[in-house]
Motif scaffolding. Structure first.
Motif, PDB file in Angstrom:
ATOM      1  N   PRO A  50     133.773  53.453  22.753  1.00  0.00           N
ATOM      2  CA  PRO A  50     134.515  53.352  24.025  1.00  0.00           C
ATOM      3  C   PRO A  50     135.036  54.698  24.513  1.00  0.00           C
ATOM      4  N   LEU A  51     135.524  55.535  23.582  1.00  0.00           N
ATOM      5  CA  LEU A  51     136.036  56.840  23.990  1.00  0.00           C
ATOM      6  C   LEU A  51     134.915  57.725  24.532  1.00  0.00           C
ATOM      7  N   GLY A  52     133.750  57.673  23.905  1.00  0.00           N
ATOM      8  CA  GLY A  52     132.620  58.458  24.392  1.00  0.00           C
ATOM      9  C   GLY A  52     132.145  58.004  25.752  1.00  0.00           C
ATOM     10  N   LEU A  53     132.115  56.693  25.972  1.00  0.00           N
ATOM     11  CA  LEU A  53     131.739  56.179  27.294  1.00  0.00           C
ATOM     12  C   LEU A  53     132.737  56.625  28.356  1.00  0.00           C
ATOM     13  N   LEU A  54     134.010  56.625  27.997  1.00  0.00           N
ATOM     14  CA  LEU A  54     135.046  57.031  28.942  1.00  0.00           C
ATOM     15  C   LEU A  54     134.927  58.520  29.272  1.00  0.00           C
ATOM     16  N   ILE A  55     134.716  59.339  28.247  1.00  0.00           N
ATOM     17  CA  ILE A  55     134.610  60.780  28.477  1.00  0.00           C
ATOM     18  C   ILE A  55     133.347  61.117  29.261  1.00  0.00           C
ATOM     19  N   GLY A  56     132.251  60.442  28.937  1.00  0.00           N
ATOM     20  CA  GLY A  56     131.001  60.737  29.614  1.00  0.00           C
ATOM     21  C   GLY A  56     130.957  60.292  31.054  1.00  0.00           C
ATOM     22  N   TRP A  57     131.712  59.250  31.406  1.00  0.00           N
ATOM     23  CA  TRP A  57     131.626  58.667  32.745  1.00  0.00           C
ATOM     24  C   TRP A  57     132.693  59.213  33.688  1.00  0.00           C
ATOM     25  N   TYR A  58     133.878  59.544  33.157  1.00  0.00           N
ATOM     26  CA  TYR A  58     134.975  59.997  34.007  1.00  0.00           C
ATOM     27  C   TYR A  58     135.257  61.482  33.736  1.00  0.00           C
ATOM     28  N   SER A  59     135.009  62.299  34.711  1.00  0.00           N
ATOM     29  CA  SER A  59     135.184  63.746  34.557  1.00  0.00           C
ATOM     30  C   SER A  59     136.631  64.153  34.260  1.00  0.00           C
ATOM     31  N   PRO A  60     137.662  63.537  34.886  1.00  0.00           N
ATOM     32  CA  PRO A  60     139.030  63.946  34.558  1.00  0.00           C
ATOM     33  C   PRO A  60     139.372  63.756  33.085  1.00  0.00           C
ATOM     34  N   VAL A  61     138.902  62.659  32.496  1.00  0.00           N
ATOM     35  CA  VAL A  61     139.160  62.427  31.069  1.00  0.00           C
ATOM     36  C   VAL A  61     138.445  63.470  30.227  1.00  0.00           C
ATOM     37  N   ALA A  62     137.202  63.808  30.619  1.00  0.00           N
ATOM     38  CA  ALA A  62     136.448  64.827  29.890  1.00  0.00           C
ATOM     39  C   ALA A  62     137.144  66.178  29.960  1.00  0.00           C
ATOM     40  N   ASN A  63     137.636  66.566  31.135  1.00  0.00           N
ATOM     41  CA  ASN A  63     138.319  67.850  31.280  1.00  0.00           C
ATOM     42  C   ASN A  63     139.604  67.905  30.463  1.00  0.00           C
ATOM     43  N   LEU A  64     140.256  66.753  30.306  1.00  0.00           N
ATOM     44  CA  LEU A  64     141.501  66.705  29.541  1.00  0.00           C
ATOM     45  C   LEU A  64     141.259  66.811  28.041  1.00  0.00           C
ATOM     46  N   LEU A  65     140.232  66.136  27.543  1.00  0.00           N
ATOM     47  CA  LEU A  65     140.028  66.027  26.099  1.00  0.00           C
ATOM     48  C   LEU A  65     139.047  67.031  25.521  1.00  0.00           C
ATOM     49  N   ASN A  66     138.252  67.695  26.363  1.00  0.00           N
ATOM     50  CA  ASN A  66     137.239  68.628  25.852  1.00  0.00           C
ATOM     51  C   ASN A  66     137.798  69.732  24.956  1.00  0.00           C
ATOM     52  N   PRO A  67     138.940  70.352  25.292  1.00  0.00           N
ATOM     53  CA  PRO A  67     139.466  71.385  24.378  1.00  0.00           C
ATOM     54  C   PRO A  67     139.764  70.848  22.983  1.00  0.00           C
ATOM     55  N   LEU A  68     140.346  69.661  22.895  1.00  0.00           N
ATOM     56  CA  LEU A  68     140.617  69.082  21.583  1.00  0.00           C
ATOM     57  C   LEU A  68     139.323  68.735  20.851  1.00  0.00           C
ATOM     58  N   LEU A  69     138.352  68.224  21.592  1.00  0.00           N
ATOM     59  CA  LEU A  69     137.078  67.873  20.970  1.00  0.00           C
ATOM     60  C   LEU A  69     136.401  69.098  20.381  1.00  0.00           C
ATOM     61  N   GLU A  70     136.453  70.212  21.103  1.00  0.00           N
ATOM     62  CA  GLU A  70     135.820  71.432  20.620  1.00  0.00           C
ATOM     63  C   GLU A  70     136.484  71.939  19.345  1.00  0.00           C
ATOM     64  N   VAL A  71     137.801  71.724  19.230  1.00  0.00           N
ATOM     65  CA  VAL A  71     138.511  72.175  18.028  1.00  0.00           C
ATOM     66  C   VAL A  71     138.138  71.316  16.830  1.00  0.00           C
ATOM     67  N   PHE A  72     138.211  70.001  16.982  1.00  0.00           N
ATOM     68  CA  PHE A  72     138.034  69.115  15.833  1.00  0.00           C
ATOM     69  C   PHE A  72     136.573  68.884  15.467  1.00  0.00           C
ATOM     70  N   ARG A  73     135.652  68.982  16.430  1.00  0.00           N
ATOM     71  CA  ARG A  73     134.250  68.732  16.119  1.00  0.00           C
ATOM     72  C   ARG A  73     133.680  69.797  15.197  1.00  0.00           C
ATOM     73  N   ASN A  74     134.286  71.001  15.210  1.00  0.00           N
ATOM     74  CA  ASN A  74     133.815  72.088  14.368  1.00  0.00           C
ATOM     75  C   ASN A  74     134.577  72.198  13.051  1.00  0.00           C
ATOM     76  N   THR A  75     135.404  71.214  12.770  1.00  0.00           N
ATOM     77  CA  THR A  75     136.150  71.175  11.508  1.00  0.00           C
ATOM     78  C   THR A  75     135.508  70.133  10.602  1.00  0.00           C
ATOM     79  N   ALA A  76     134.877  70.582   9.533  1.00  0.00           N
ATOM     80  CA  ALA A  76     134.169  69.673   8.631  1.00  0.00           C
ATOM     81  C   ALA A  76     135.141  68.709   7.967  1.00  0.00           C
ATOM     82  N   ALA A  77     134.672  67.480   7.779  1.00  0.00           N
ATOM     83  CA  ALA A  77     135.537  66.453   7.191  1.00  0.00           C
ATOM     84  C   ALA A  77     135.954  66.825   5.774  1.00  0.00           C
TER      85      ALA A  77
END
Length: 286
Positions: free
Chosen positions: A113-140
């Motif tokens: 659901p979060l991916g569908l929301l980010i992919g479809w609504y640009s304001p949500v993507a602009n808000l969350l993209n900085p956080l996504l870039e930080v955490f996506r590059n942090t290995a579990a």
């Protein structure tokens, strides 16, 4: 009158027979070709696995590798059977599958659901993209100690680290699937008068399903790998614990038996996800 009907019937009969013949002629070779292709693929995979098994069995016995560290496959299978008969293998497998399924399922519920929301609504993507870039590059596995410190050594930390690790493949593939829908499809749907909700439901979501399932399949494999690493830290049950315990006690065949079990589970999970993807993508043509 009767003679006229008989003449008509005799004239129509050859036409019916000639129409029926091409159906058999066209479909027959196609079915045979497809069956041959499937059998060839199965045979190729079987041969590859057979070669690997033969190498694993022969090389230690010939002394090409040290049998102390890589025992023959037959000894590993005997150890696997002994663990299965004693019930240890099933108890460890059950513990691992429970943790993996919990974290994996939660990741699907959160990430899709979060991916569908980010992919479809640009304001949500602009808000969350900085956080996504930080955490996506942090290995579990790099932040596994953080989860252990905050949540302890119990089940919560293990399920949480699986949830974290599985979220990113699903989330990123879902966003990519929504954003890469063919623009012509969207324009055609809008020209037919579809509103935003119907457009998303009828066009965007079905077109994004294959990419979403690619992420889910990647996350399914990641859930098992992350779990094994997590179970090697403070666990008292699970396949990761079994492998770690066998290594410390130098029970090498038991260690390889646990590794084989993990590989088999990974293959089974992947095949189940492929079948599920096909059921959700029945609209696609082969």
């Amino acid at each position: 009158m009767s003679s006229t009907i008989e003449l008509q019937n005799t004239a129509v009969a050859p036409l019916l027979t000639t129409r029926a013949e091409p159906v058999v002629a066209v479909r027959g070779p196609g079915v045979v070709r497809r069956a041959g292709h499937i059998l060839g693929a199965v045979a190729t995979r079987t041969v590859a696995i057979g070669i690997l098994a033969a190498v694993w069995e022969i090389f230690p016995r010939l002394g090409l590798v040290d049998a102390t560290f890589l025992p023959p496959l037959s000894e590993v299978l005997v150890a696997w059977w002994d663990l299965a008969i004693s019930g240890q293998l099933w108890s460890h497998t059950e513990a691992s599958l429970t943790r993996s399924a919990a974290g994996f399922g939660l990741a699907i519920l959160v990430a899709v659901p979060l991916g569908l929301l980010i992919g479809w609504y640009s304001p949500v993507a602009n808000l969350l993209n900085p956080l996504l870039e930080v955490f996506r590059n942090t290995a579990a596995l790099a932040i596994l100690p953080v989860f252990v410190l905050i949540l302890g050594l119990g089940e919560t930390s293990k399920i949480s680290i699986i949830l974290y690790g599985c979220t990113w493949p699903i989330l990123l593939n879902t966003v990519s699937g929504v954003r890469t829908v063919d623009p012509l499809l969207i324009k055609s749907a809008r020209s037919l008068g579809l509103g935003p909700l119907r457009l998303f439901q009828k066009v965007v979501l079905p077109a994004a399903v294959p990419t979403i399932f690619t992420g889910i399949r990647l996350a399914g494999a990641a859930s098992i790998l992350i779990l094994i690493a997590a179970e090697m830290v403070g666990a008292k049950a699970g396949l990761g614990y079994l492998i770690n315990y066998a290594q410390y006690n130098f029970a090498v065949p038991d260690m390889y038996a646990g590794i084989i079990t993990i590989s088999a589970i990974g293959l089974l999970v992947n095949q189940l996800l492929i079948v599920t993807e096909r059921r959700f993508s029945t609209w696609r043509t082969n």
